[in-house]
Design an enzyme around this catalytic site. Sequence first.
Site, PDB file in Angstrom:
ATOM      1  N   CYS A 140       0.688  -1.166   0.192  1.00  0.00           N
ATOM      2  CA  CYS A 140       0.028  -0.211   0.066  1.00  0.00           C
ATOM      3  C   CYS A 140       1.033   1.341  -0.027  1.00  0.00           C
ATOM      4  CB  CYS A 140      -0.599  -0.019   1.177  1.00  0.00           C
ATOM      5  SG  CYS A 140      -1.702   1.499   1.563  1.00  0.00           S
ATOM      6  N   CYS A 191       0.582   3.293   3.807  1.00  0.00           N
ATOM      7  CA  CYS A 191       0.965   2.603   5.245  1.00  0.00           C
ATOM      8  C   CYS A 191       1.940   1.502   4.880  1.00  0.00           C
ATOM      9  CB  CYS A 191      -0.233   1.955   5.729  1.00  0.00           C
ATOM     10  SG  CYS A 191      -0.879   0.477   5.321  1.00  0.00           S
ATOM     11  N   CYS A 235      -7.320  -1.025   1.388  1.00  0.00           N
ATOM     12  CA  CYS A 235      -5.978  -1.499   2.370  1.00  0.00           C
ATOM     13  C   CYS A 235      -6.665  -1.834   3.629  1.00  0.00           C
ATOM     14  CB  CYS A 235      -4.732  -0.532   2.470  1.00  0.00           C
ATOM     15  SG  CYS A 235      -3.633  -0.736   3.819  1.00  0.00           S
ATOM     16  N   CYS A 243      -5.054   1.032   6.482  1.00  0.00           N
ATOM     17  CA  CYS A 243      -5.025   2.271   6.698  1.00  0.00           C
ATOM     18  C   CYS A 243      -6.199   2.833   5.887  1.00  0.00           C
ATOM     19  CB  CYS A 243      -3.953   2.991   5.850  1.00  0.00           C
ATOM     20  SG  CYS A 243      -3.992   2.802   4.272  1.00  0.00           S
ATOM     21  N   CYS A 301      -8.187  -5.047  -9.894  1.00  0.00           N
ATOM     22  CA  CYS A 301      -7.704  -4.224 -11.075  1.00  0.00           C
ATOM     23  C   CYS A 301      -7.225  -2.780  -9.953  1.00  0.00           C
ATOM     24  CB  CYS A 301      -8.896  -3.922 -11.714  1.00  0.00           C
ATOM     25  SG  CYS A 301      -8.515  -2.673 -13.089  1.00  0.00           S
TER      26      CYS A 301
END
Length: 176
Positions: A85, A88, A133, A136, A156
Amino acid sequence: MNRRAVLQSLAMLAVLPVISACSRTKATGSQPGAGTISVKPLNKPHEEWRELVSPAAYRVLFEEDTEPPGSSALNREDRKGTYLCAACYLPLFNSADKYESGTGWPSFTQPITGHVTTKQDFRMILPRTEYHCARCGGHQGHVFTDGPLPRGERWCNNGLALRFVPKNQELPALRS
Ligand SMILES: [Zn+2]
């Protein structure tokens, strides 16, 4: 057509919407392949990420923007490694699960189990499954059911929402 056949046809018509509603629910289930959440959510206000990510990444991650297709260098990334991510740094995808979907966005057949969560998104009228995510809450992309077998999933992802770390480099510490 006799009366009985007519009645049977009517009965079939009454059943059809139920069947299609069920299959639609199944196709975009609330957690397609995402698994049970295995990370502790970070309760950091979205605004606080503004200082830590680029303005374009912020728009994707925390305002659910979508980058233009073909715009990410990660489309052409084919080294072994991990996709984190971009906010984070939680690992979200492994390179082994990346594939060329031809859509112009980095695509994967599955996320790292328990590291993303999904929700229904009605922005395009027809419901789509958005995922983010699990730590976060940063928006990553949408999952579709037209991916390669055996899972049939296409995750995607916006390249702006990811950070790639090649296999020979150490993963950065999680940001909080
Ligand atoms: Zn994150």
